[in-house]
Design a protein around this motif. Structure first.
Motif, short mmCIF file in Angstrom:
data_model
loop_
_atom_site.label_atom_id
_atom_site.label_comp_id
_atom_site.label_asym_id
_atom_site.label_seq_id
_atom_site.Cartn_x
_atom_site.Cartn_y
_atom_site.Cartn_z
N ARG A 1 -23.19 75.94 5.51
CA ARG A 1 -23.53 76.13 6.93
C ARG A 1 -23.00 74.99 7.78
NH1 ARG A 1 -28.52 76.47 4.82
NH2 ARG A 1 -29.16 78.57 4.23
N TYR A 2 -22.58 75.33 9.00
CA TYR A 2 -22.38 74.34 10.04
C TYR A 2 -23.41 74.67 11.10
CZ TYR A 2 -17.93 73.20 7.82
OH TYR A 2 -16.97 72.80 6.93
N GLY A 3 -24.48 73.94 11.20
CA GLY A 3 -25.59 74.31 12.06
C GLY A 3 -26.18 75.60 11.51
N SER A 4 -26.28 76.61 12.37
CA SER A 4 -26.84 77.87 11.87
C SER A 4 -25.73 78.84 11.45
CB SER A 4 -27.70 78.52 12.96
OG SER A 4 -26.89 78.79 14.09
N PHE A 5 -24.47 78.42 11.66
CA PHE A 5 -23.33 79.29 11.34
C PHE A 5 -22.95 79.16 9.86
CE2 PHE A 5 -18.66 79.53 10.93
CZ PHE A 5 -18.48 80.86 11.26
N ARG A 6 -22.82 80.30 9.20
CA ARG A 6 -22.43 80.24 7.79
C ARG A 6 -20.93 80.40 7.62
NH1 ARG A 6 -26.66 84.31 5.17
NH2 ARG A 6 -28.55 83.16 5.69
N ALA A 7 -20.25 79.28 7.35
CA ALA A 7 -18.80 79.33 7.13
C ALA A 7 -18.50 79.96 5.78
CB ALA A 7 -18.22 77.93 7.23
N LEU A 8 -19.38 79.71 4.80
CA LEU A 8 -19.30 80.40 3.51
C LEU A 8 -20.64 81.11 3.31
CD1 LEU A 8 -17.61 77.69 1.22
CD2 LEU A 8 -16.51 79.56 2.48
N GLY B 1 -6.72 85.41 4.15
CA GLY B 1 -7.73 85.68 5.17
C GLY B 1 -7.25 85.20 6.52
N PRO B 2 -7.75 85.80 7.58
CA PRO B 2 -7.33 85.38 8.92
C PRO B 2 -7.87 83.99 9.25
CG PRO B 2 -9.11 86.97 9.09
CD PRO B 2 -8.76 86.87 7.64
N ASN B 3 -7.37 83.40 10.34
CA ASN B 3 -7.90 82.11 10.77
C ASN B 3 -9.40 82.21 11.01
OD1 ASN B 3 -5.52 80.59 10.74
ND2 ASN B 3 -4.87 81.54 12.66
N GLY B 4 -10.11 81.22 10.53
CA GLY B 4 -11.55 81.20 10.73
C GLY B 4 -12.33 81.92 9.63
N ALA B 5 -11.63 82.48 8.65
CA ALA B 5 -12.30 83.23 7.57
C ALA B 5 -13.16 82.34 6.68
CB ALA B 5 -11.26 83.95 6.71
N GLY B 6 -12.77 81.06 6.59
CA GLY B 6 -13.50 80.13 5.74
C GLY B 6 -12.67 79.59 4.57
N LYS B 7 -11.37 79.81 4.62
CA LYS B 7 -10.50 79.40 3.50
C LYS B 7 -10.52 77.89 3.28
CE LYS B 7 -6.77 81.14 5.39
NZ LYS B 7 -7.36 81.55 6.69
N THR B 8 -10.34 77.14 4.37
CA THR B 8 -10.33 75.68 4.24
C THR B 8 -11.69 75.17 3.77
OG1 THR B 8 -8.56 75.45 5.87
CG2 THR B 8 -9.92 73.52 5.48
N THR B 9 -12.73 75.75 4.31
CA THR B 9 -14.08 75.34 3.89
C THR B 9 -14.27 75.60 2.39
OG1 THR B 9 -14.87 75.95 6.09
CG2 THR B 9 -16.54 75.62 4.40
N LEU B 10 -13.79 76.74 1.93
CA LEU B 10 -13.90 77.08 0.51
C LEU B 10 -13.15 76.05 -0.34
CD1 LEU B 10 -13.56 80.60 -1.06
CD2 LEU B 10 -12.36 78.68 -2.05
N THR C 1 -3.36 69.53 1.72
CA THR C 1 -4.23 69.88 2.85
C THR C 1 -3.46 70.65 3.93
OG1 THR C 1 -3.72 67.71 3.75
CG2 THR C 1 -5.81 67.93 2.59
N GLN C 2 -4.23 71.35 4.74
CA GLN C 2 -3.62 72.17 5.79
C GLN C 2 -2.85 71.29 6.81
OE1 GLN C 2 -6.40 74.99 7.38
NE2 GLN C 2 -4.99 75.76 8.90
N GLU C 3 -3.45 70.19 7.19
CA GLU C 3 -2.76 69.24 8.07
C GLU C 3 -1.98 68.29 7.17
OE1 GLU C 3 -2.83 69.56 11.30
OE2 GLU C 3 -4.34 71.15 11.18
#
Ligand SMILES: Nc1ncnc2c1ncn2[C@@H]1O[C@H](COP(=O)(O)OP(=O)(O)O)[C@@H](O)[C@H]1O
Ligand SMILES: [Mg+2]
Length: 315
Positions: free
Chosen positions: A12-19, A36-45, A82-84
């Motif tokens: 979670r990031y705050g109340s948002f579930r990235a995974l 997955g599209p941008n924002g799907a949670g790939k980097t977080t995973l 890394t992505q960056e």
């Protein structure tokens, strides 16, 4: 052999579930394409898997060990691109690799040998003494990949390594990924480019809105939606809204996309669907051509998520 498990992961990031309750298995020797599209949670995973961020619940194991303990031993066997791009701009290409090799404990002649090998592998031998500031985006990207490879990891994690680079470098990177797999490296390859997954991945995991919604070989994923068919029609007259509505209301029809005189219909399988579709368009002048095609990864994505991968994408 399974080299990594992610079990019911929530981040979670705050109340948002990235995974959001993610399960993922990675098998030794495979190239797993995480799509997955941008924002799907790939980097977080990926960051969870590499132990860079702490998850809220669930467990992750790598090489048979639970993440959290034995971290140093596990990290030594992982390479992370890394992505960056993360290289030192004031060190030469060679010095960058020497630095990263040093972190992993390589010293002396072994370090030199690995640095030379890795520079050759990414095609930067001639530019070993140059600063990355002099490099094109593609060359910087190759140096970034080299930094993750210098210690010869068993498991390489790549986060969108071909975004924003020239076609030759992209081709070079995809070829290098194949070659690493042939040498026995397991690779988790993250991308939002469907065609990259189709060309290099031995398995695919599809991610959307914090969920891994499907995992398997390309053939397995397609097989699962095989009951669907895609019908392309070219008709004589441009269809009216009434015709389109009639098509949409046919039993089995899931989606009707129209572009002038071309209509694409996705329907559940069954010979009567084509008949029904033809009956409708016959009323308005008839058909110039009809083709039905095998589903692609794009169709798998569309079926599972209800949207095209392009929707969530910025180039
Ligand atoms: N540090 C963070 N704080 C808050 N939200 C974040 C953070 N990192 C990522 N997110 C959000 O989590 C979601 C997944 O992000 P990310 O893992 O970067 O997706 P992807 O790599 O698939 O584009 C996005 O909605 C993103 O905005
Ligand atoms: Mg990302």
């Amino acid at each position: 052999m399974i080299i990594s498990h992610m079990n019911d992961i929530v981040k979670r990031y705050g109340s948002f579930r990235a995974l959001d309750h993610v399960d993922l298995e990675i098998e030794e020797g495979e190239i797993l394409g995480l799509l997955g599209p941008n924002g799907a949670g790939k980097t977080t995973l990926i960051h969870s898997l590499a132990g860079l961020i702490k998850v809220d619940s669930g467990d992750i194991s790598l090489f048979g060990k639970v993440l959290g303990k034995n971290m140093m031993e596990i990290k030594r066997q992982i390479g992370l691109v890394t992505q960056e791009i993360a290289v030192f701009e004031d060190l030469t290409a060679r010095e960058n690799l020497e630095f990263f090799g040093g972190i992993y404990g390589l010293r002396g002649t072994e370090l030199k040998r690995r640095v030379d090998e890795t520079l050759r592998f990414v095609g930067l031998t001639d530019r070993a003494k140059s600063l990355p500031t002099k490099f094109s985006g593609g060359m910087k990207r190759r140096l970034n990949i080299a930094c993750a490879l210098v210690h010869r990891p068993k498991f390489l994690i790549m986060d969108e390594p071909t975004v924003g680079i020239d076609p030759q470098s992209r081709h070079y990177i995809l070829e290098s990924v194949r070659e690493l797999q042939q040498q026995g490296t397991t690779i988790l390859y993250t991308t939002h480019y469907m065609e990259e997954v189709q060309s290099i991945a031995s398995k695919v995991a599809i991610m959307d809105q914090g969920h891994v919604i499907a995992q398997g070989t390309l053939d397995e994923l397609i097989e699962n939606i095989q009951h669907e068919e895609k019908i392309h029609l070219e008709i004589i007259e441009e269809p009216t809204n009434d015709v389109l509505t009639e098509l949409r209301n046919l039993g089995g029809v899931k989606q009707v996309i129209q572009d002038k005189k071309k209509i694409q219909i996705i329907s559940s399988g069954g010979a009567e669907n084509v008949d029904n579709v033809l009956a409708v368009v016959k009323k308005v002048g008839g058909v110039r051509s009809v083709t039905a095609e095998k589903p692609t990864l794009e169709d798998v994505f569309l079926t599972l998520t209800g949207k095209t991968l392009r929707d969530g994408k910025e180039e």
